[in-house]
Motif scaffolding. Structure first.
Motif, PDB file in Angstrom:
ATOM      1  N   ASP A 148      -1.857  -7.401  -3.901  1.00 35.07           N
ATOM      2  CA  ASP A 148      -1.277  -6.481  -2.932  1.00 35.07           C
ATOM      3  C   ASP A 148      -1.993  -6.601  -1.595  1.00 35.07           C
ATOM      4  O   ASP A 148      -3.172  -6.935  -1.533  1.00 35.07           O
ATOM      5  CB  ASP A 148      -1.462  -5.039  -3.420  1.00 35.07           C
ATOM      6  CG  ASP A 148      -0.628  -4.791  -4.659  1.00 35.07           C
ATOM      7  OD1 ASP A 148       0.387  -5.471  -4.823  1.00 35.07           O
ATOM      8  OD2 ASP A 148      -1.021  -3.924  -5.451  1.00 35.07           O
TER       9      ASP A 148
ATOM     10  N   VAL B 260      -8.062   1.757   3.429  1.00 30.34           N
ATOM     11  CA  VAL B 260      -8.387   2.865   2.530  1.00 30.34           C
ATOM     12  C   VAL B 260      -9.325   2.458   1.412  1.00 30.34           C
ATOM     13  O   VAL B 260      -9.958   3.290   0.777  1.00 30.34           O
ATOM     14  CB  VAL B 260      -7.113   3.434   1.888  1.00 30.34           C
ATOM     15  CG1 VAL B 260      -6.189   3.948   2.958  1.00 30.34           C
ATOM     16  CG2 VAL B 260      -6.407   2.390   1.044  1.00 30.34           C
TER      17      VAL B 260
ATOM     18  N   ARG C   7     -14.052  12.614  -7.649  1.00 27.81           N
ATOM     19  CA  ARG C   7     -12.657  12.868  -8.022  1.00 27.81           C
ATOM     20  C   ARG C   7     -11.797  13.061  -6.779  1.00 27.81           C
ATOM     21  O   ARG C   7     -10.634  12.656  -6.746  1.00 27.81           O
ATOM     22  CB  ARG C   7     -12.590  14.123  -8.905  1.00 27.81           C
ATOM     23  CG  ARG C   7     -11.263  14.312  -9.624  1.00 27.81           C
ATOM     24  CD  ARG C   7     -11.250  15.596 -10.441  1.00 27.81           C
ATOM     25  NE  ARG C   7     -12.288  15.620 -11.455  1.00 27.81           N
ATOM     26  CZ  ARG C   7     -12.210  14.976 -12.626  1.00 27.81           C
ATOM     27  NH1 ARG C   7     -11.140  14.272 -12.912  1.00 27.81           N
ATOM     28  NH2 ARG C   7     -13.190  15.035 -13.499  1.00 27.81           N
TER      29      ARG C   7
ATOM     30  N   HIS D 262     -10.814   9.455  -1.342  1.00 28.18           N
ATOM     31  CA  HIS D 262      -9.489   8.978  -0.943  1.00 28.18           C
ATOM     32  C   HIS D 262      -9.035   7.760  -1.731  1.00 28.18           C
ATOM     33  O   HIS D 262      -7.856   7.570  -1.978  1.00 28.18           O
ATOM     34  CB  HIS D 262      -9.453   8.693   0.560  1.00 28.18           C
ATOM     35  CG  HIS D 262     -10.396   7.634   1.004  1.00 28.18           C
ATOM     36  ND1 HIS D 262     -11.729   7.888   1.281  1.00 28.18           N
ATOM     37  CD2 HIS D 262     -10.232   6.302   1.164  1.00 28.18           C
ATOM     38  CE1 HIS D 262     -12.320   6.759   1.635  1.00 28.18           C
ATOM     39  NE2 HIS D 262     -11.440   5.785   1.574  1.00 28.18           N
ATOM     40  N   VAL D 263      -9.979   6.928  -2.182  1.00 28.60           N
ATOM     41  CA  VAL D 263      -9.576   5.717  -2.908  1.00 28.60           C
ATOM     42  C   VAL D 263      -9.049   6.065  -4.302  1.00 28.60           C
ATOM     43  O   VAL D 263      -8.034   5.536  -4.754  1.00 28.60           O
ATOM     44  CB  VAL D 263     -10.732   4.691  -2.986  1.00 28.60           C
ATOM     45  CG1 VAL D 263     -10.336   3.510  -3.850  1.00 28.60           C
ATOM     46  CG2 VAL D 263     -11.127   4.225  -1.592  1.00 28.60           C
TER      47      VAL D 263
ATOM     48  N   HIS E  50      -7.641   8.751  -5.122  1.00 28.52           N
ATOM     49  CA  HIS E  50      -6.364   9.377  -4.858  1.00 28.52           C
ATOM     50  C   HIS E  50      -5.295   8.326  -4.575  1.00 28.52           C
ATOM     51  O   HIS E  50      -4.219   8.314  -5.173  1.00 28.52           O
ATOM     52  CB  HIS E  50      -6.559  10.288  -3.642  1.00 28.52           C
ATOM     53  CG  HIS E  50      -5.389  11.127  -3.333  1.00 28.52           C
ATOM     54  ND1 HIS E  50      -4.885  12.061  -4.221  1.00 28.52           N
ATOM     55  CD2 HIS E  50      -4.592  11.170  -2.246  1.00 28.52           C
ATOM     56  CE1 HIS E  50      -3.829  12.643  -3.676  1.00 28.52           C
ATOM     57  NE2 HIS E  50      -3.640  12.119  -2.482  1.00 28.52           N
ATOM     58  N   ALA E  51      -5.614   7.409  -3.688  1.00 31.06           N
ATOM     59  CA  ALA E  51      -4.640   6.421  -3.226  1.00 31.06           C
ATOM     60  C   ALA E  51      -4.264   5.446  -4.332  1.00 31.06           C
ATOM     61  O   ALA E  51      -3.096   5.101  -4.517  1.00 31.06           O
ATOM     62  CB  ALA E  51      -5.206   5.657  -2.032  1.00 31.06           C
ATOM     63  N   GLU E  52      -5.248   4.992  -5.076  1.00 34.88           N
ATOM     64  CA  GLU E  52      -5.010   3.942  -6.051  1.00 34.88           C
ATOM     65  C   GLU E  52      -4.642   4.489  -7.420  1.00 34.88           C
ATOM     66  O   GLU E  52      -4.315   3.730  -8.326  1.00 34.88           O
ATOM     67  CB  GLU E  52      -6.259   3.063  -6.181  1.00 34.88           C
ATOM     68  CG  GLU E  52      -6.637   2.339  -4.886  1.00 34.88           C
ATOM     69  CD  GLU E  52      -5.666   1.211  -4.575  1.00 34.88           C
ATOM     70  OE1 GLU E  52      -5.218   0.535  -5.516  1.00 34.88           O
ATOM     71  OE2 GLU E  52      -5.350   1.024  -3.385  1.00 34.88           O
ATOM     72  N   GLY E  53      -4.749   5.818  -7.563  1.00 40.10           N
ATOM     73  CA  GLY E  53      -4.474   6.385  -8.879  1.00 40.10           C
ATOM     74  C   GLY E  53      -5.574   6.082  -9.869  1.00 40.10           C
ATOM     75  O   GLY E  53      -5.353   6.074 -11.073  1.00 40.10           O
TER      76      GLY E  53
ATOM     77  N   GLU F  71      -8.679   6.745 -12.235  1.00 32.48           N
ATOM     78  CA  GLU F  71      -9.131   7.914 -12.965  1.00 32.48           C
ATOM     79  C   GLU F  71     -10.192   7.473 -13.957  1.00 32.48           C
ATOM     80  O   GLU F  71     -10.452   6.272 -14.075  1.00 32.48           O
ATOM     81  CB  GLU F  71      -7.954   8.536 -13.709  1.00 32.48           C
ATOM     82  CG  GLU F  71      -7.373   7.571 -14.709  1.00 32.48           C
ATOM     83  CD  GLU F  71      -5.898   7.805 -14.959  1.00 32.48           C
ATOM     84  OE1 GLU F  71      -5.415   8.893 -14.690  1.00 32.48           O
ATOM     85  OE2 GLU F  71      -5.250   6.859 -15.435  1.00 32.48           O
ATOM     86  N   ALA F  72     -10.796   8.435 -14.649  1.00 26.70           N
ATOM     87  CA  ALA F  72     -11.863   8.097 -15.587  1.00 26.70           C
ATOM     88  C   ALA F  72     -11.394   6.986 -16.518  1.00 26.70           C
ATOM     89  O   ALA F  72     -10.308   7.051 -17.073  1.00 26.70           O
ATOM     90  CB  ALA F  72     -12.263   9.335 -16.392  1.00 26.70           C
TER      91      ALA F  72
ATOM     92  N   HIS G  98      -7.382  -2.580  -7.767  1.00 30.14           N
ATOM     93  CA  HIS G  98      -6.999  -2.844  -9.157  1.00 30.14           C
ATOM     94  C   HIS G  98      -7.302  -4.302  -9.470  1.00 30.14           C
ATOM     95  O   HIS G  98      -6.986  -5.173  -8.681  1.00 30.14           O
ATOM     96  CB  HIS G  98      -5.506  -2.570  -9.358  1.00 30.14           C
ATOM     97  CG  HIS G  98      -5.153  -1.117  -9.304  1.00 30.14           C
ATOM     98  ND1 HIS G  98      -5.195  -0.316 -10.412  1.00 30.14           N
ATOM     99  CD2 HIS G  98      -4.793  -0.318  -8.279  1.00 30.14           C
ATOM    100  CE1 HIS G  98      -4.846   0.913 -10.072  1.00 30.14           C
ATOM    101  NE2 HIS G  98      -4.601   0.949  -8.776  1.00 30.14           N
TER     102      HIS G  98
END
Lengths: 504, 504
Positions: free
Chosen positions: B2, B7, B29, B32-33, B35-38, B40-41, B93
Motif C-alpha cells: 500500500d 501517519v 491504544r 494514531h497508527v 487507530h488508522a491501521e486497525g 490491536e493486541a 501491516h
C-alpha cells in the motif's frame, strides 16, 4: 507440591498492558523470586490469590516503574485473577499440565477420546494453556478430527461454560459462516421471526477487526449490554432480542481457541463446526439456520467445500439434538450500502420502514433467511416461508416488533448522523469493475468506525454500474473534521479502492 | 504494498521488557497508527528502520510512561532492528507470510519438499514467524518428518546461518543428547583429543535453566567469549578450544525453534536430529561423537528409543558427509560432585591433575568418550582409544594441553572459591536411596549459581552410600552471607532433597 518459603509472595500491580487474552506476568530481572525459582523470560508461573489461581507467561523487565518487590500483571491476567490494587499473591512453578499429554498423543497419530478432549478443553477454558500450547492443540486438530472427535469437542466446549435454558418449546437461532461487510441480516430476521410467534434470543459479537459487528450496529439504536437475566426478560416480553454475546460466558474455550486459529489461518472444519455448534447449543437453541456465503473470497469457496462442511455440521448437530438447516448464499459482494455502525443501522431501518431507497440486496437476503427459519420452526409451510416473511415486513409487523425489542432492551433511538462528510469522486468515466472490501474497511476505520458510531462509508455504486467522471463513488462520514481529513487523504492515496474500467 | 501516508512513522523507545526471543511492539491504544491501521493486541506489525525490518507482535498499552507518539520495543525487537534511541521507524501491516502455506500443506498431510522447507526456515531465521506460527510448524513436524525431510530440514538450517571453514583435514566434535548435571566431559575430552594431534574446536552453551553450562564452567578458568577470528587463532595454535557458541551465528533457526519446542515438550526425532547435526555441520565438524545417556529420567529412555534415534542420526549424517559415532552412556545419575560453575571446574581440574580425590565417574566417562573420538579420528586403533586417552591424562599431556588452550583463550586462572559455606547434615542414619536433581539444581541457583560463579553445591554422598546422623550430605557455597542463609533456609525446608532410608 514443594513447600514454600516466604520468598514467593509479591505485591501485584496492574501494568496497563493489553496482551489480548494471554495472561502475562512482569517481574524485575533482579527480584528475589525470579532468582530463587529460576524464573526467566517465557517461564510459566502460577499466580495464586485468595484461592484463585492463574498460570501466566513471564516477561522479565529492567525498568524503574516496576519495583523489585512487585509483580506486574497484564490486563488479561489482572482480570482473570480478579486482583485488586495492593493484593499480595503467591508465585510458584505451576503443576505439570497433564492434558498436554493427550495433545501429544494426537500429534503422534492417536485419536482423542471424549474424556481426553474434555480434559484438554477444561484446561484451555481455565487458562492453563499458553498461546504456544494452544497453537499446538489447534495444529494437531487441523484436518484430523473425525466426526466422533468433532462431536466430543463440541460437547466439551459446551460443558465447560454457561448454558442458557429457555424452558420447553422451540428456540430459533442463526449463524453466518464467515461474515460479509454490511451483512446485518440478524437485525431484520429476529423481528420477522419473533413477529411470527417464534422465540429468537440472538447474541452477536462486536467488531474485532472489522468497522462494525452486529452488536455495534444494534447499539446505535438501543442497549446491547444485557446480562442473562435482562436477556430473559426481553425475550419473555417480545419473543426476541439482539444482545452482545460478550456479557454472557457461552463456550469460553471457543473464544480462546479462535484467537489462536485466526493468525494461523488453519481451516479446520472440525474446529469450525465445534465452534459454531457449541455456541448455539450453549445459547439454548433448538433450531438453527446456517447462512453459508459461498464465493471465491468468502470463507467457503466452492460448492464441494460447502457440501463437505454441511455434511459435518448436519451430522454433529443431529448428535447434539439440534435441528439444523443450511442455506448457501452469494458470498461475492458486500451487502447493503453503509459500512460502520450507524450507517449499517440506517440501512436496516430503511428496510424495516419499507423506504423506496432501502438496499434491495439486504432486504432480499434477510427475507430468504427469515423464511427458512419460519419453515424450520413450523411457522410457515415448506416453500411458503419467504412469502410470509415478506408480508410481515411489508405490513409493518417486523418494524413494530423491532421497536418492541428495542424498547425492552432499554429504549429505541435513531442512529446518530455524522456532522462531517465528504464524497470521494470518480477520476474517470467507466464501468465499476471491482470494490476492494479490505481497503474500504480500512478507510471506514480510519474515519473512526466502530468507536465513533456515526463514522464510516456510504457506498453509492455497485460493481457493474457505470459512473461518470466526477460522480461520487462513496461518501466518508466522520465525527470530527480532523478524522475526516485524515480518512480523505488516505482514500485519495488509494484510487484503486473502487476500480473503474478505462472508458475507451 | 500500500501507499503510505505520514501517519505510520513513530519514534522508537526501548521498553526494558525481556520477552525472550519474540519481538514485541508496545503502542498506546489511543495512538494514531493503531487507530488508522486497525492494529490491536496481538496484531503482527512490520517495523522498518534504515532498510532493516522486523515483524513484531503488538501489545496495546494504557500507560503514561509511553507517549502517544512513541512505539515501544521489547529487548529482542530492539536488538533485531538495531535501533538507537530517538530513531523514527515506519510501521505497517506485514506482507503475507507465504511460507506458512507450506506448513499448512504439511498439516493437511503433504510432504515438505527441500525448497518448501528452505522457504520456511529462511522466514523462521529472519524472525518472520510469530511464536504461534512457530508452534504450528513444530507441531506439524513432530513425529511426521521422514528421513528425506529431516535431511532437507538439516540442510536448510545450516544454509541460513554462518558456516565455519577449518580448511582441509579432520575436525572433531562431540554432542551430548540431553544434559546431565555436572556432566563437564567436554573440558576433559577436548584437551585429550587435541593432545593426540586432532583438531577439536568446541562451542558450548551457557546455562539456560540449569545452575551452569559448559561455557559458564569454562569461564571460571579462562575467557570463553571468542568471536570467529579469535576461535580460529586458538585452534591454530593449540588444536582445540572451548568457547561460548552464542558469539557465533551457527544455525540461528535452531535457537528459535528450540525455545518453542521446550515448553511444548514434543519429542520430535526429526527436529532433534536436524538440531544436533545442523549445529555440528555449521561448526565445520567432519567427525562427530554423540554421547547418548540412556536412562529412565534421561531424554532417551530405552534401548529401543536409542536404536531408533541412532539410525536416523546415522542416516542423515551420512547424507551430509559427516562421520558419526554414537556411544550410549549411563543416564541415571549426576556426574561429578560439584554443581555450579566453579565447583564443576574444580572437579575437572582435579581429574586433569590426577588428584586422588578426583571424581572417578567424571574421569571414566570422559576417557570413554575421548577414546571413541581418538578411534573415530584415526589417532588410536579400534579398541585402543580409551587406553590412549588414559595415558594422555596420566602423563600430564592433557593437563598441559588444557593450560595451552586456556592461555590462548586469554590466560588461565584458578576458579574462585566461595567465602561462605555451610554443610547440610543428615537428620538420621541410613542408606542414601535417592538424590533429587531438580531440587539440587534449584538450591544451587538459590545460592547464586551461575551468576555467582563460586556458588553452588558440593555433594558429599552418592546413592547407595551409608550416612551417619549428623554427617554432611552436601555443602552450600555462596558469595554472600545473605544468599547463603537464604539457600540454607530453603534446603532445610526440603529435607527430601537427599533421601536417607529409615535405619531400622
Amino acid at each position: 507440591m514443594d513447600a514454600e518459603g516466604p520468598v514467593n509472595r509479591m505485591r501485584l500491580r496492574r501494568m496497563g498492558i493489553d496482551t489480548y487474552q494471554e495472561p502475562v506476568l512482569y517481574m524485575r530481572r533482579d527480584c528475589h523470586v525470579c532468582h530463587a525459582e529460576g524464573f526467566e523470560a517465557q517461564s510459566r508461573v502460577e499466580v495464586a490469590l485468595n484461592g484463585h489461581h492463574i498460570v501466566a507467561t513471564l516477561n522479565v523487565v529492567d525498568v524503574d516503574f516496576l519495583p523489585e518487590s512487585e509483580a506486574g500483571l497484564s490486563d488479561a491476567a489482572w482480570r482473570l485473577l480478579g486482583a485488586q490494587p495492593g493484593d499480595v499473591a503467591t508465585l510458584r512453578h505451576p503443576p505439570p499440565l497433564e492434558s498436554l499429554g493427550h495433545v501429544r498423543a494426537k500429534v503422534y497419530g492417536r485419536r482423542f477420546t471424549p474424556s481426553s478432549l474434555r480434559a484438554v478443553i477444561e484446561d484451555v477454558a481455565a487458562g492453563h494453556y499458553s498461546d504456544l500450547q494452544l497453537a499446538a492443540f489447534v495444529t494437531a486438530c487441523a484436518g484430523r478430527l473425525d466426526p466422533g472427535e468433532t462431536e466430543a469437542l463440541t460437547r466439551a466446549m459446551v460443558d465447560v461454560g454457561e448454558r442458557m435454558d429457555w424452558g420447553p418449546g422451540l428456540v430459533m437461532d442463526k449463524h453466518c459462516v464467515g461474515g460479509l461487510p454490511g451483512n446485518r441480516t440478524s437485525m431484520l430476521i429476529v423481528p420477522i421471526v419473533a413477529a411470527c410467534g417464534l422465540r429468537m434470543p440472538k447474541t452477536s459479537s462486536r467488531a474485532i477487526t472489522s468497522p462494525s459487528g452486529t452488536a455495534d450496529t444494534m447499539e446505535t439504536v438501543t442497549q446491547v449490554d444485557l446480562d442473562m437475566a435482562r436477556m430473559r426478560q426481553v425475550v419473555e416480553r417480545t419473543g426476541g432480542c439482539i444482545a452482545w454475546g460478550g456479557a454472557v460466558r457461552l463456550s469460553p474455550a471457543d473464544d480462546i481457541l479462535i484467537r489462536v486459529e485466526r493468525p494461523l489461518d488453519l481451516d479446520s472444519e472440525g474446529q469450525l463446526v465445534a465452534s459454531i455448534l457449541s455456541k448455539k447449543a450453549a445459547a439454548g437453541a433448538t433450531h438453527v439456520l446456517i447462512d453459508m456465503p459461498v464465493g471465491p473470497t468468502a470463507k467457503v469457496r466452492s460448492a464441494e467445500a460447502a457440501a463437505k462442511l454441511s455434511a459435518l455440521l448436519g451430522g454433529v448437530a443431529h448428535k447434539l439434538g439440534l435441528q439444523l438447516r443450511i442455506t448457501q448464499t452469494d458470498g461475492s459482494a458486500p451487502v447493503g450500502r453503509g459500512i460502520g455502525p450507524a450507517l449499517e443501522a440506517r440501512d436496516v431501518l430503511s428496510v424495516l420502514r419499507c423506504q423506496p431507497d432501502a438496499p434491495a440486496d439486504l432486504a432480499e437476503r434477510s427475507l430468504l433467511l427469515a423464511g427458512q427459519l419460519l419453515e424450520l420452526g413450523g411457522a410457515a409451510a415448506p416453500g411458503a416461508g419467504m412469502d410470509l416473511a415478506a408480508q410481515v415486513l411489508a405490513d409493518g409487523r417486523a418494524l413494530q416488533k423491532f421497536g418492541e425489542i428495542c424498547e425492552a432492551q432499554g429504549g429505541f433511538r435513531e442512529p446518530e448522523r455524522a456532522r462531517y462528510t465528504q464524497p470521494v469522486l470518480a477520476l474517470r468515466s467507466g464501468n465499476v469493475v471491482g470494490v476492494d472490501n479490505r481497503r474500504l474497511s480500512r478507510i471506514a476505520k480510519l474515519a473512526g468506525a466502530p468507536k465513533a458510531a456515526c463514522a464510516g462509508i456510504d457506498l453509492h455504486i455497485r460493481p457493474g454500474e457505470f459512473v461518470e467522471r466526477g460522480q461520487p463513488l462513496y461518501t466518508l462520514h466522520a465525527a470530527s473534521p480532523g478524522t475526516l481529513a485524515y480518512a480523505v487523504d488516505y482514500a485519495h492515496a488509494q484510487p484503486g479502492t473502487v476500480q473503474v474500467a478505462e472508458d475507451e
